[in-house]
Design a protein around this motif. Structure first.
Motif, PDB file in Angstrom:
ATOM      1  N   GLY A 173       0.793  -1.224   0.000  1.00  0.00           N
ATOM      2  CA  GLY A 173       0.000   0.000   0.000  1.00  0.00           C
ATOM      3  C   GLY A 173       0.818   1.263   0.000  1.00  0.00           C
ATOM      4  N   ALA A 174       2.137   1.150   0.196  1.00  0.00           N
ATOM      5  CA  ALA A 174       3.026   2.312   0.209  1.00  0.00           C
ATOM      6  C   ALA A 174       4.449   1.771   0.103  1.00  0.00           C
ATOM      7  N   ASP A 175       5.433   2.650   0.304  1.00  0.00           N
ATOM      8  CA  ASP A 175       6.814   2.180   0.296  1.00  0.00           C
ATOM      9  C   ASP A 175       7.138   1.353   1.532  1.00  0.00           C
ATOM     10  N   ALA A 176       6.440   1.591   2.628  1.00  0.00           N
ATOM     11  CA  ALA A 176       6.615   0.797   3.847  1.00  0.00           C
ATOM     12  C   ALA A 176       5.313   0.817   4.626  1.00  0.00           C
ATOM     13  N   ARG A 177       5.077  -0.281   5.347  1.00  0.00           N
ATOM     14  CA  ARG A 177       3.860  -0.416   6.149  1.00  0.00           C
ATOM     15  C   ARG A 177       4.270  -0.891   7.536  1.00  0.00           C
ATOM     16  N   ILE A 178       3.894  -0.133   8.553  1.00  0.00           N
ATOM     17  CA  ILE A 178       4.283  -0.432   9.931  1.00  0.00           C
ATOM     18  C   ILE A 178       3.011  -0.687  10.731  1.00  0.00           C
ATOM     19  N   SER A 179       2.989  -1.810  11.443  1.00  0.00           N
ATOM     20  CA  SER A 179       1.816  -2.151  12.260  1.00  0.00           C
ATOM     21  C   SER A 179       2.274  -2.896  13.502  1.00  0.00           C
ATOM     22  N   VAL A 180       1.324  -3.180  14.376  1.00  0.00           N
ATOM     23  CA  VAL A 180       1.604  -3.831  15.652  1.00  0.00           C
ATOM     24  C   VAL A 180       1.087  -5.256  15.615  1.00  0.00           C
ATOM     25  N   VAL A 181       1.872  -6.190  16.157  1.00  0.00           N
ATOM     26  CA  VAL A 181       1.447  -7.574  16.271  1.00  0.00           C
ATOM     27  C   VAL A 181       0.779  -7.761  17.627  1.00  0.00           C
ATOM     28  N   GLY A 182      -0.379  -8.392  17.645  1.00  0.00           N
ATOM     29  CA  GLY A 182      -1.049  -8.650  18.907  1.00  0.00           C
ATOM     30  C   GLY A 182      -2.528  -8.395  18.815  1.00  0.00           C
TER      31      GLY A 182
ATOM     32  N   ALA B 110       6.187  10.216  14.818  1.00  0.00           N
ATOM     33  CA  ALA B 110       7.222  11.254  14.828  1.00  0.00           C
ATOM     34  C   ALA B 110       8.600  10.646  14.696  1.00  0.00           C
ATOM     35  N   ALA B 111       8.822   9.490  15.323  1.00  0.00           N
ATOM     36  CA  ALA B 111      10.128   8.836  15.209  1.00  0.00           C
ATOM     37  C   ALA B 111      10.388   8.374  13.787  1.00  0.00           C
ATOM     38  N   VAL B 112       9.354   7.886  13.117  1.00  0.00           N
ATOM     39  CA  VAL B 112       9.525   7.410  11.740  1.00  0.00           C
ATOM     40  C   VAL B 112       9.771   8.575  10.791  1.00  0.00           C
ATOM     41  N   ARG B 113       9.114   9.708  11.016  1.00  0.00           N
ATOM     42  CA  ARG B 113       9.289  10.861  10.127  1.00  0.00           C
ATOM     43  C   ARG B 113      10.737  11.342  10.102  1.00  0.00           C
ATOM     44  N   GLY B 114      11.481  11.118  11.150  1.00  0.00           N
ATOM     45  CA  GLY B 114      12.868  11.559  11.189  1.00  0.00           C
ATOM     46  C   GLY B 114      13.825  10.585  10.540  1.00  0.00           C
ATOM     47  N   GLY B 115      13.327   9.520   9.930  1.00  0.00           N
ATOM     48  CA  GLY B 115      14.184   8.518   9.320  1.00  0.00           C
ATOM     49  C   GLY B 115      14.784   8.988   8.011  1.00  0.00           C
ATOM     50  N   VAL B 116      15.809   8.262   7.561  1.00  0.00           N
ATOM     51  CA  VAL B 116      16.515   8.586   6.321  1.00  0.00           C
ATOM     52  C   VAL B 116      15.617   8.287   5.123  1.00  0.00           C
ATOM     53  N   GLY B 117      15.449   9.282   4.262  1.00  0.00           N
ATOM     54  CA  GLY B 117      14.684   9.098   3.031  1.00  0.00           C
ATOM     55  C   GLY B 117      13.188   9.066   3.203  1.00  0.00           C
ATOM     56  N   VAL B 118      12.679   9.314   4.398  1.00  0.00           N
ATOM     57  CA  VAL B 118      11.231   9.272   4.627  1.00  0.00           C
ATOM     58  C   VAL B 118      10.600  10.547   4.093  1.00  0.00           C
ATOM     59  N   GLY B 119       9.586  10.408   3.252  1.00  0.00           N
ATOM     60  CA  GLY B 119       8.877  11.556   2.707  1.00  0.00           C
ATOM     61  C   GLY B 119       7.679  11.927   3.561  1.00  0.00           C
TER      62      GLY B 119
ATOM     63  N   ALA C  51      -5.534  11.144   0.763  1.00  0.00           N
ATOM     64  CA  ALA C  51      -5.767  11.398  -0.666  1.00  0.00           C
ATOM     65  C   ALA C  51      -4.449  11.589  -1.400  1.00  0.00           C
ATOM     66  N   ARG C  52      -3.479  12.275  -0.768  1.00  0.00           N
ATOM     67  CA  ARG C  52      -2.159  12.419  -1.391  1.00  0.00           C
ATOM     68  C   ARG C  52      -1.494  11.060  -1.547  1.00  0.00           C
TER      69      ARG C  52
ATOM     70  N   GLY D  11       8.559   7.524   0.368  1.00  0.00           N
ATOM     71  CA  GLY D  11       9.845   8.223   0.275  1.00  0.00           C
ATOM     72  C   GLY D  11      10.666   7.651  -0.856  1.00  0.00           C
ATOM     73  N   GLY D  12      11.182   8.531  -1.711  1.00  0.00           N
ATOM     74  CA  GLY D  12      11.949   8.066  -2.854  1.00  0.00           C
ATOM     75  C   GLY D  12      13.243   7.379  -2.475  1.00  0.00           C
ATOM     76  N   GLY D  13      13.939   7.897  -1.462  1.00  0.00           N
ATOM     77  CA  GLY D  13      15.206   7.299  -1.047  1.00  0.00           C
ATOM     78  C   GLY D  13      15.096   6.604   0.282  1.00  0.00           C
ATOM     79  N   LEU D  14      13.977   5.906   0.515  1.00  0.00           N
ATOM     80  CA  LEU D  14      13.729   5.274   1.804  1.00  0.00           C
ATOM     81  C   LEU D  14      14.780   4.212   2.105  1.00  0.00           C
TER      82      LEU D  14
END
Length: 951
Positions: free
Chosen positions: A596-605, A616-625, A662-663, A762-765
């Protein structure tokens, strides 16, 4: 010196120079070049059917070897004899010796091409129903006792390594009333269930006391992937199984296996497990070929329910209660289905390159015939018959072509092993025969009537005959029929059965026929622009422009051959490049659908709410758009339909922030929609301190959900709140639940709106950095977080041998097409090279400079090169547009077992595949003209201006 021997009276002495040897000595370079061309052509002709055989055979073997063991094995089973049978006979059927003898009879009676892999086959006796472990010391996670399978499977010593204790034995004659037997367990089972050597596990009995199973050894499987262990996974390692229940979370219990000695199997008659005798025959895929697939499918069907099953049920083999079950028939059917989808598309490439190669061979023969025109005309004028001339030329070319054909065939056999020889011999023979016949046939046709010396045969003066017009109309009708057939029923054969020869060659030759028609049309239209441009060019001050157009117009009327070769080569290159690009695009699309995107993060349980601060922690990652947080809830029930039924599994409900989502939908191409379609109704889903069940939320739904909900407000009950929805938009896909049925609403209107999933673009994720950041955050918060990357999903779409073989053939077709296009252009320019060099020499005597000479040669070849380049690109594009509705690349891109389903992967024109070959033709033509001008400048004009030279 002695006098020469006298000639016999009445018989004159004949002094004859051997024709073939003389000709080969006269032109060794041309003979060597012809031999190399024939070797390459026959090699490609012979290698193609062998390559197809090889990758289809490897594909069948790969499908069988990589299939789930439970599906690929051929399982013959029978229930243990019932109480109505004499007790001794019941026990005898379950003993190891009887089961082993039946194994030999079964494998010996298997019909070809079904063959058994003894190393992966297994046989024995097992409890068909799990039995309860009644000991209190056994683990019970949710107060549920473990359920055990007792298996007396032969060959434990060969398939395992003893870690502790000894292997189980059957002391004495084990019967139904035996109170205790020995067993072994694997190390994983011993660890999970707390079993040690010497432990005794008790299971319930039937009309008797409990059966005790004493553990005498702990073993480790030597090859867990071997079907000996993999058919029944609990043999090697236990599993926690969820019991169907309304409780949340549902209760779980252990499933495990105890490995008895083969002669201890009669003791299972006294348990509640309903013992079953089984023989699991692993198929030997190493001896199978693709040609065996239809017969293999027929034999498997006969074994499941046919004459072969009747033979197995004979009293001397297994018995009347024998049952055969296997998923091998579905594996073979999937292979045949993929083969029927791939073969016609590959045939398009093969026919295209075959046509180009045939045209180049004919051009090579025509070049030799033109170079020897004066010689052959002299022989004809002095009484040489067409048969005699043709025979000598045939012998001359056969001396070159026959050994070259043998060399090409030998190279194909050596480089492509494990394939049939006869199709390769036939293909190489056809190529060699064409190489032998090109020169003599061309010469005989050209000299069948006397021809005036110096007559013009240029394109401008040539007038097509009625026969040529009828032939062109016939080809046009064939091309139209092939294109219409391909658009209507696709590239598959008419039968659609997946048979080995189920290919419609007329349909697969559609690109060739389109290229042929285009070449004939362009040859007819080519003189028109030359006539229109010739008169204005004649009024210019310089002579170069007029001379180049005049020279281009005086090109031989046989110039349709190089144009045809170039058009088919460019069309094949464009088609092949677009196929490869389409496969890559389909896999990229499938990877997006998987995440559904360049990466998908979810919780197991069971409580899948994301921890605070993760976004917020993910937004500061390298290549994250962008990071889009959404709430995903699975299994939301839909309201009853008009008939009163409810959906069994429910749908996926997604709560989103409309603008950000939508974006994301626009970026991924998954269900783009206007953000205003999910406009909030206000109130945050709360009224008077409680959930507002009467509010009506606008929603975006998949087609199936929209059809179910209709156009009226419908009630929805979910963990996020109770409300009504009205479908505002319908989209087939959405990033939150790609490929599934869904209901999309504004998260601001939900009572519970905490996000459960992050969608990252993110293009350079940097996937590794993202995983580390998420893992570190999860370690701090105590949550188990998962990261699913689009790039990893893309890498997972690996080629099967059939797909890889088809892609290699298309890549080879593109390379071979480029090579033959180069040869066609060189042969075309070589045919007129002597005349052009002579023209330059004569024009230099009139004051033509070297620069003007280069311009003249370049402008002379420009019209035909431009015609081939532009026409080839246009014909390639038109061919793809015409044939695209009948070509689906899904089976070339994905396997039948893929978790992602694509609605289709239509063929689309790849701009690079259209432009690059066309530019290459222009560049090559320019390079050849520059080299010719440079060479003419280095040579003197004496040789070119010899008196009496007909050039």
């Amino acid at each position: 010196m002695g006098a020469p021997a006298p000639a016999h009276e009445g018989r004159p002495v004949r002094i004859v120079a051997p024709w073939v040897r003389t000709r080969l000595r006269t032109a060794p370079g041309a003979a060597a070049a012809m031999a190399v061309l024939v070797v390459l052509t026959t090699y490609l002709a012979a290698a193609f059917p062998r390559s197809v055989d090889a990758y289809e055979t490897n594909g069948l073997r790969h499908d069988i070897r990589t299939a789930v063991a439970a599906e690929s094995v051929l399982e013959v089973s029978m229930r243990a004899p019932g109480p109505g049978v004499r007790q001794a006979d019941r026990e005898e059927v379950l003993r190891g010796a009887w089961v082993a003898r039946a194994q030999g009879k079964i494998t010996g009676s298997l019909p070809a091409p079904v063959r058994a892999d003894e190393g992966g086959s297994a046989y024995g006796v097992r409890t068909s129903q799990p039995v309860e472990g009644t000991d209190a010391w056994l683990p019970a996670p949710d107060n549920l006792p473990p359920m055990l399978t007792l298996a007396a499977q032969a060959g434990l010593d060969r398939h395992s390594t003893l870690r502790e204790g000894r292997l189980p034995r059957a002391e004495g004659a084990v019967t139904e009333r035996t109170g205790e037997v020995e067993a072994a367990v694997t190390a994983a089972t011993a660890k999970s269930l707390g079993i040690k050597v010497g432990s005794v596990v008790h299971v319930p009995g039937v009309d008797r006391d409990e059966l005790g199973v004493r553990i005498t050894g702990i073993v480790v499987p030597r090859d867990p992937a071997n079907s000996y262990w993999a058919v029944e996974p609990t043999l090697g390692s236990p599993a926690l199984v969820t019991k169907p229940s309304r409780e949340l979370p549902p209760p779980r219990y252990w499933r495990a296996s105890l490995l008895l000695a083969p002669d201890a199997a009669p003791a299972l008659l006294g348990t509640t497990g309903e013992p079953q005798v089984y023989w699991r025959i692993a198929p030997d895929a190493g001896a199978l070929t693709a040609r065996d697939a239809p017969q293999l499918a027929s034999r498997i069907a006969s074994l499941e329910n046919g004459p072969e099953l009747t033979r197995l049920r004979a009293p001397a083999v297994v018995g009347p209660s024998a049952v055969v079950a296997t998923g091998l028939d579905e594996i073979v059917a999937a292979h045949r289905s993929m083969r029927s989808a791939i073969a016609p598309v590959v045939t398009v490439a093969a026919l295209g390159i075959g046509a180009v190669a045939a045209v180049v061979l004919v051009m090579a023969g025509s070049l030799l015939a033109v170079r020897r025109q004066a010689e052959l005309a002299l022989l004809r004028s002095r009484g040489g018959s067409l048969g005699a001339i043709g025979g000598r030329l045939l012998a001359e070319t056969a001396v070159i072509a026959v050994p070259a054909t043998a060399v090409g065939l030998l190279l194909a056999v050596l480089t492509v092993p494990e394939a049939r020889l006869l199709p390769a011999v036939a293909a190489a023979g056809c190529a060699g025969l064409l190489a032998c016949a090109a020169l003599p046939v061309r010469a005989v046709v050209r000299h069948r009537r006397p021809r005036p010396h110096g007559g013009r045969e240029d394109l401008v003066r040539a007038r097509p005959s009625r026969r040529r017009t009828i032939a062109e109309l016939t080809l046009l009708a064939l091309a139209i029929g092939a294109v219409l057939a391909l658009r209507r029923r696709g590239t598959g054969g008419s039968a659609g059965s997946g048979a080995v020869d189920d290919v419609d060659y007329l349909v697969s030759s559609a690109p060739i026929l389109v290229g042929l028609i285009a070449a004939l049309v362009l040859v007819r239209l080519y003189p028109l622009p030359l006539r229109f441009a010739g008169r204005p060019a004649g009024r210019l001050r310089g002579a170069v422009g007029f001379l180049s157009l005049a020279r281009a117009g005086r090109a031989s009327s046989s110039g349709a051959l190089p144009l045809l070769a170039l058009l088919i080569a460019l069309t094949t290159a464009a088609f092949g490049g677009s196929v490869l690009a389409g496969i890559d695009g389909a896999r990229e699309r499938a990877a997006v659908l998987a995440t559904g995107a360049d990466a998908r993060i979810s919780v197991v349980g069971s409580s899948p709410v994301l921890p605070d601060g993760l976004a917020a922690a993910v937004r500061g990652g390298v290549g994250v758009g962008e990071v889009t947080a959404i709430r995903v809830e699975y299994g939301v029930p839909l309201p009853s339909d008009a008939k009163g039924f409810r959906t069994a599994l429910g749908v996926t409900m997604i709560g989103v922030e409309p603008k950000a989502y939508a974006r994301l939908a626009r970026q991924t191409g998954l269900g783009e929609f206007p953000a205003d379609a999910l406009k909030s109704v206000g109130g945050g889903g709360v009224r008077d301190g409680g959930s507002d069940a009467g509010r009506v939320l606008p929603a975006i739904a998949s087609p199936a959900v929209a059809e179910r909900l209709g156009d009226q407000p419908r009630d929805i009950q979910s963990a996020a709140g109770d409300f009504k929805v009205r479908v505002a938009e319908i989209r087939a896909n959405t990033p939150g639940a790609p490929g599934g049925d869904y209901l999309l609403v504004n998260a601001a209107d939900l009572t519970q709106r905490a996000p459960t999933t992050l969608l990252v673009t993110g293009g350079g994720l940097d996937g590794d950095a993202l995983r580390r950041a998420v893992a570190d955050f999860g370690a701090e918060s105590g949550d188990e977080l998962t990261v699913k990357l689009r790039s990893d999903e893309r890498k997972a779409f690996v080629n099967t041998p059939m797909q890889e073989g088809a892609e290699r053939i298309y890549a080879a077709a593109i390379a071979a097409g480029a090579g033959y296009a180069l040869l066609a252009l060189l042969l075309s320019l070589s045919q007129t090279a002597p005349e052009r060099l002579t023209l330059l020499a004569r024009l230099r005597t009139m004051g033509l400079t070297r620069r003007q000479g280069r311009q003249l040669l370049g402008l002379e070849v420009l019209p035909q090169a431009l015609l081939a380049a532009v026409g080839g690109a246009f014909v390639g594009w038109a061919t793809i547009v015409l044939l695209a509705p009948g070509v689906d690349l899904v089976r070339l891109a994905l396997t039948a077992t893929s978790d992602v389903t694509l609605d289709g992967a239509p063929l689309r024109a790849d701009p690079w595949s259209l432009v690059l070959p066309a530019v290459g033709v222009l560049a090559l033509a320019a390079a050849v003209s520059v080299v010719q001008a440079w060479w003419a400048g280095r040579q003197g004009s004496i040789n070119e201006l010899r008196a009496g030279d007909s050039r």
